[in-house]
Design a protein around this motif. Structure first.
Motif, PDB file in Angstrom:
ATOM      1  N   PRO A 197       0.827  -1.217   0.000  1.00 57.25           N
ATOM      2  CA  PRO A 197       0.000   0.000   0.000  1.00 57.25           C
ATOM      3  C   PRO A 197       0.858   1.262   0.000  1.00 57.25           C
ATOM      4  O   PRO A 197       1.964   1.261   0.542  1.00 57.25           O
ATOM      5  CB  PRO A 197      -0.786  -0.120   1.306  1.00 57.25           C
ATOM      6  N   GLU A 228      -7.816   2.970   3.521  1.00 59.93           N
ATOM      7  CA  GLU A 228      -8.007   3.482   2.170  1.00 59.93           C
ATOM      8  C   GLU A 228      -9.459   3.474   1.738  1.00 59.93           C
ATOM      9  O   GLU A 228      -9.763   3.701   0.586  1.00 59.93           O
ATOM     10  CB  GLU A 228      -7.163   2.678   1.185  1.00 59.93           C
ATOM     11  N   LYS A 257      -0.319   7.268   2.614  1.00 61.37           N
ATOM     12  CA  LYS A 257      -1.324   8.304   2.353  1.00 61.37           C
ATOM     13  C   LYS A 257      -1.634   9.074   3.616  1.00 61.37           C
ATOM     14  O   LYS A 257      -1.696   8.499   4.713  1.00 61.37           O
ATOM     15  CB  LYS A 257      -2.604   7.655   1.816  1.00 61.37           C
ATOM     16  N   VAL A 281     -11.359   0.599  -2.292  1.00 56.73           N
ATOM     17  CA  VAL A 281     -10.128  -0.116  -2.611  1.00 56.73           C
ATOM     18  C   VAL A 281     -10.232  -1.578  -2.214  1.00 56.73           C
ATOM     19  O   VAL A 281      -9.835  -2.473  -2.945  1.00 56.73           O
ATOM     20  CB  VAL A 281      -8.943   0.554  -1.888  1.00 56.73           C
ATOM     21  N   TYR A 322      -3.958  -0.664   3.806  1.00 58.85           N
ATOM     22  CA  TYR A 322      -5.254  -0.678   3.116  1.00 58.85           C
ATOM     23  C   TYR A 322      -6.435  -0.474   4.049  1.00 58.85           C
ATOM     24  O   TYR A 322      -7.517  -0.112   3.609  1.00 58.85           O
ATOM     25  CB  TYR A 322      -5.412  -1.986   2.323  1.00 58.85           C
ATOM     26  N   THR A 355      -3.711  10.699   6.406  1.00 57.76           N
ATOM     27  CA  THR A 355      -5.048  10.457   6.944  1.00 57.76           C
ATOM     28  C   THR A 355      -5.547  11.654   7.742  1.00 57.76           C
ATOM     29  O   THR A 355      -6.734  11.889   7.852  1.00 57.76           O
ATOM     30  CB  THR A 355      -5.061   9.225   7.864  1.00 57.76           C
TER      31      THR A 355
END
Ligand SMILES: Nc1ncnc2c1ncn2[C@@H]1O[C@H](COP(=O)(O)OP(=O)(O)O)[C@@H](O)[C@H]1O
Ligand code: SF4
Ligand SMILES: [Mg+2]
Lengths: 318, 327
Positions: free
Chosen positions: B305, B322, B308, B326, B319, B310
């Protein structure tokens, strides 16, 4: 440190005595001597001569007589050369010594440089070529290289003399003499250097490669020091330390290694005298030479230990 | 972040070429350190923490290669600098402290001889002035008898003393950034606390930023402003220290926190995360944590993954965060 040196010194003295006894004992055990092998002597004359040289006395007594004489600088009398061994050795040992010293100097310089080079450029083409030559030099027998060089440089190219220490019948003096001897020295020194360079280079190379991976080298780099300072100041000193001990073994090794070389190049050194004495059973000379090499080894070892201790703070400050 | 970034690492990739194959020790790592900020990198042994810090200084071992990325320090990319420029930076603008104080100093030179080197090299001090400054540094670091210590050899001092000397060397030229790679791991617990205190004091006094590498979450709680969690050469989570303790997201971070004994709390046995760090030469296409993760899903086995964000400044690579689409 003082105590350590004193301790080592006393140890050295004891070993020297022990070695001298073993040498004497071994030679006394050897069957036959100069007198026995001389068939032209009548038994009576032989007996007379033995009494004259003290060969009929008990061994321990002979040892102490011999040792006492050694202390007075009397190493006996060469039966073949009809000359005192001391003056005989003195005449020839310096000839061997200059060759040995020069070879030693060259060996260390070249080994040091190649070691550093390998450390900086490990596995590079240059490193490979140098390593190849070093191993090649080490693996050829000395007599073979010697003869090859004599043929190339002495016979074919005629740029170097084929042997001896001076030109035949030459009586040059002063600078011309030095130049002449120097010219004769080139091949013997080269051969001796080639012989001993391999092992030393290998020691330096592995030593440097080992040191260069150490944490303190990374620290030196992290301090922003120039690469030359990192290598020559921080790495080299650590790499040399363990090799200093080798220096002690090298010097006597060069003398004994010179035996064949001196024979081939007709160099008037102790090695040649030694080889002659073997065939003539000239035991006083043989004994003196063996004693000389042993003392050189033992004293060299002592000096190596002391130097090592002096330069390595981890031992010095104990 | 407190202010503009002093150090910005972007997409850093460092590989080792070994007989086993390519070891991806630092795998696309990005983070930044602000002025006067303390950033901690945590993770188990073998996760690429040391190689990340050594890559910044370009001190990685011979067989390693920095293959990609940027290391911007005060606006300039270190990876594009000449050797000479790097040398001017090392020990001067960036000071570094290592894990093993006992082997980090050269055994055949005195403490003084090793302390004056950067002072002479970077600050161009005379030998005499450099010795004086070195002596002051020793005193500043709480070691008595500086005039004696300066002439001693490393083997005569304890690990704690040597680590102080290493700190002294690292800060001697007033660096803007100190990189400390597990500076207390090799030391006794009581000494560890002292060394951390010294680092904190120095930070206050010199206004430096610190990149502190550790596998000890207790150290993180005491020192960090910002925390980076590394796993198998990758950053799996990063965020402000409070966030990380109150709202950890990645299963690995949660595991680490569970494994950490809280101060004053006695546990029968430490919780440990089952399994071990994968071999970095044989990474599969899955999430690298997949074989140790209790939340593993199908998608986790397909691709690692991406990292990212948050919430503000808090990013995670998992994940679970996500969204349904996804999964
Ligand atoms: N000299 C090296 N040669 C090959 N692989 C290495 C070398 N140094 C480190 N590595 C590999 O890089 C990875 C990261 O190492 P490191 O950064 O030292 O981990 P950490 O500091 O997090 O414990 C490890 O998997 C290790 O096996
Ligand atoms: S991506 Fe999947 S396997 Fe990886 S940590 Fe998150 S839940 Fe676990
Ligand atoms: Mg590490």
């Amino acid at each position: 440190m003082k105590q350590y040196v004193l301790q080592r010194f006393i140890q050295m003295i004891i070993i020297l005595f022990g070695t001298s006894f073993i040498i004497f004992f071994l030679f006394a055990m050897l069957p036959g001597d100069y007198i026995d092998s001389n068939l032209s002597l009548t038994p009576e004359r032989a007996q007379e001569l033995k009494a004259l040289y003290g060969l009929d006395q008990p061994m321990l007594q002979r040892y102490f007589t011999w040792l006492g004489n050694v202390f007075q600088g009397n190493l006996g009398y060469s039966l073949k050369h009809q000359e005192s061994v001391t003056s005989l050795l003195n005449k020839y040992v310096w000839n061997s010594f200059i060759v040995a010293l020069l070879a030693l100097f060259l060996t260390w310089t070249i080994a040091l440089l190649t070691g550093v080079l390998s450390a900086i450029k490990q596995y590079s083409l240059l490193d490979g070529i140098v390593t190849f030559f070093v191993f090649a030099a080490m693996s050829f027998p000395s007599f073979f290289i010697s003869l090859l060089f004599i043929k190339w440089f002495g016979v074919d190219l005629k740029i170097l003399p084929v042997g001896g220490m001076i030109d035949t019948g030459s009586n040059s003096t002063g600078f011309a003499y030095i130049l002449e001897v120097g010219k004769h020295m080139i091949l013997p020194v080269t051969i001796l250097t080639l012989l001993s360079i391999g092992s030393l280079t290998r020691y330096f190379r592995t030593g440097m490669l080992e040191v260069i991976r150490q944490d303190y080298i990374r620290t030196a780099r992290a301090k922003g020091l120039k690469e030359s300072v990192v290598i020559f100041k921080h790495a080299l000193k650590n790499a040399i330390l363990p090799v200093i001990t080798l220096l002690a073994f090298e010097l006597p090794g060069l003398f004994s290694g010179a035996i064949i070389m001196e024979q081939i190049f007709n160099w008037p050194g102790v090695g040649r005298i030694q080889l002659e004495s073997v065939s003539f059973r000239d035991y006083p000379v043989l004994m003196a030479f063996t004693l000389f090499l042993s003392c050189l080894t033992i004293i060299g070892n002592f000096l190596a230990d002391v130097t090592y201790a002096a330069v390595d703070p981890r031992i010095r400050l104990k | 972040m407190l202010s503009e970034a002093l150090l910005e690492v972007k997409n850093l990739e460092t590989n080792f070429y070994t007989e086993e194959g390519v070891v991806k020790a630092v795998n696309n790592v990005s983070f930044s350190i602000g002025e006067q900020e303390t950033v901690c990198i945590v993770g188990e042994s073998g996760c690429g923490k040391s190689i990340t810090s050594l890559s910044i200084m370009q001190l990685i071992p011979e067989s390693g290669k920095i293959e990609n990325g940027e290391v911007n320090f005060a606006g300039r990319n270190l990876l594009e600098m000449s050797k000479k420029e790097i040398n001017r930076l090392r020990g001067n603008d960036i000071g570094m402290i290592f894990q093993e104080p006992m082997t980090s100093l050269n055994p055949v030179y005195t403490i003084g001889q090793q302390m004056i080197e950067p002072l002479q090299e970077h600050l161009l001090l005379s030998r005499k002035d450099a010795y004086k400054k070195a002596q002051e540094l020793i005193t500043l670091l709480g070691i008595p008898n500086s005039e004696k210590i300066i002439n001693m050899y490393p083997h005569e001092l304890s690990g704690g003393m040597l680590q102080r000397i290493m700190i002294g060397i690292a800060i001697s030229c007033n660096p803007r950034l100190i990189i400390a790679d597990e500076p207390t791991t090799a030391l006794d617990v009581t000494i560890q606390a002292q060394i951390l205190d010294i680092l904190r004091d120095i930070k206050k006094e010199l206004n430096t930023s610190i990149l502190l590498i550790t596998h000890d979450l207790g150290v993180v709680a005491e020192m960090a402003d910002y925390v980076i969690v590394m796993y198998a050469g990758k950053i799996v989570e990063r965020g402000p220290v409070m966030e990380m303790y109150t709202n950890p997201q990645h299963p690995y971070t949660k595991g680490l926190l569970k494994a950490k004994p809280l101060i004053g709390e006695r546990k029968e046995s430490l919780f440990t995360i089952a399994g071990q760090v994968p071999n970095l030469a044989e990474l599969s296409d899955s999430c690298y944590f997949a074989d140790r993760c209790e939340h593993r899903m199908d998608i986790c086995l397909k691709k690692h993954p991406e990292l990212k964000e948050t919430s503000a400044n808090h990013s995670v690579s998992c994940y679970l965060y996500e969204g349904e689409a996804v999964r």
